[in-house]
Design a protein around this motif. Structure first.
Motif, short mmCIF file in Angstrom:
data_model
loop_
_atom_site.label_atom_id
_atom_site.label_comp_id
_atom_site.label_asym_id
_atom_site.label_seq_id
_atom_site.Cartn_x
_atom_site.Cartn_y
_atom_site.Cartn_z
N THR A 71 0.78 -1.07 -0.08
CA THR A 71 -0.07 -0.09 0.05
C THR A 71 0.74 1.23 -0.01
O THR A 71 0.43 2.31 -0.51
CB THR A 71 -0.74 -0.16 1.20
OG1 THR A 71 -0.21 -0.21 2.24
CG2 THR A 71 -1.88 -1.13 1.12
N LEU A 112 0.30 4.45 -2.25
CA LEU A 112 0.25 6.01 -1.69
C LEU A 112 0.87 6.84 -2.60
O LEU A 112 0.42 7.84 -3.09
CB LEU A 112 0.75 5.93 -0.26
CG LEU A 112 1.19 7.40 0.38
CD1 LEU A 112 -0.21 8.06 0.34
CD2 LEU A 112 1.74 6.92 1.72
N ALA A 163 2.60 4.01 4.99
CA ALA A 163 1.34 3.32 5.06
C ALA A 163 1.56 2.02 5.94
O ALA A 163 2.59 1.29 5.36
CB ALA A 163 0.72 3.18 3.90
N LEU A 207 -0.19 6.73 7.41
CA LEU A 207 -1.68 6.21 6.87
C LEU A 207 -1.75 4.82 7.39
O LEU A 207 -1.23 3.92 7.15
CB LEU A 207 -1.50 5.96 5.29
CG LEU A 207 -2.96 5.63 4.71
CD1 LEU A 207 -4.00 6.53 5.03
CD2 LEU A 207 -2.55 5.51 3.21
N SER A 231 -4.06 0.91 6.02
CA SER A 231 -3.81 1.12 4.74
C SER A 231 -4.65 0.25 3.56
O SER A 231 -4.86 0.30 2.60
CB SER A 231 -2.62 1.33 4.38
OG SER A 231 -1.89 -0.05 4.60
#
Length: 203
Positions: free
Chosen positions: A15, A19, A108, A143, A146
């Motif tokens: 992820t 991002l 993330a 984040l 995620s």
């Protein structure tokens, strides 16, 4: 403005890659962001000739050509992934392309903390004499959760995190401009840092 965005893992389903790909699309009117993978770079092995593999040399060239760098890291066992650490070891041992380079750290993770400990560790690593990146101070973009953060089009669905990312990115663009002005006025300092060796200081 041209930015090099490094995916801090070799995972094919990361992820963190999503991002950075989202950032490249979302901020396309503000910067040209090239997302760079580290999948095929071999583990650092400290070659005597200090010659880096070709794909690491290509990565270093893109870092040098960029106005700034973004690194997105997950968190594995409270720290950054081994492939990212290996790439940083290659850079510190060969090109030292991150020296004085304005750098933004994001991250993330599938858990709630969003790679907070890995980001803190990465800041420490990037402050080493052979890396010495100019890390944007004063903020983190974390984040969490995620795995549910992106829709089928790859867009970030957490609106509050989109606003936070926009604010952080605006600050980073200013940081890049100011840092590069400062670095340009002291180019000799950059050259001296790239020539630093522990061997010389220990004699």
């Amino acid at each position: 403005m041209k930015l090099a965005a490094i995916v801090g893992t070799n995972s094919s389903r990361s992820t963190n890659r999503k991002l950075l790909q989202f950032m490249a699309r979302h901020f396309v009117d503000q910067a040209d962001i090239e997302v760079l993978d580290i999948n095929d770079i071999p583990a650092f092995n400290e070659p005597k000739d200090r010659k880096a593999p070709a794909n690491l040399r290509s990565l270093s060239d893109k870092i040098v050509a960029a106005d700034g760098v973004i690194i997105s890291t997950p968190e594995y066992n409270h720290t950054i992934p081994a492939p990212l650490k290996s790439v940083l070891e290659w850079i510190s041992y060969t090109s030292r392309s991150l020296i004085n380079k304005p750098t933004m750290i994001v991250g993330a993770s599938l858990g709630a903390l969003g790679s907070s400990r890995a980001q803190a560790h990465l800041r420490q690593i990037l402050d080493a004499p052979e890396l010495k990146a100019r890390i944007m101070p004063g903020n983190e973009f974390l984040l969490g959760h995620s795995g549910q953060a992106f829709d089928d089009a790859g867009d970030l669905v957490y609106k509050d995190k989109v606003r936070e990312l926009e604010e952080n990115f605006d600050e980073f663009l200013t940081f890049v401009e100011l840092t590069n002005q400062l670095v340009a006025a002291h180019k000799l300092n950059t050259d001296q840092k790239r020539n630093f060796t522990w061997e010389a200081t220990s004699q």
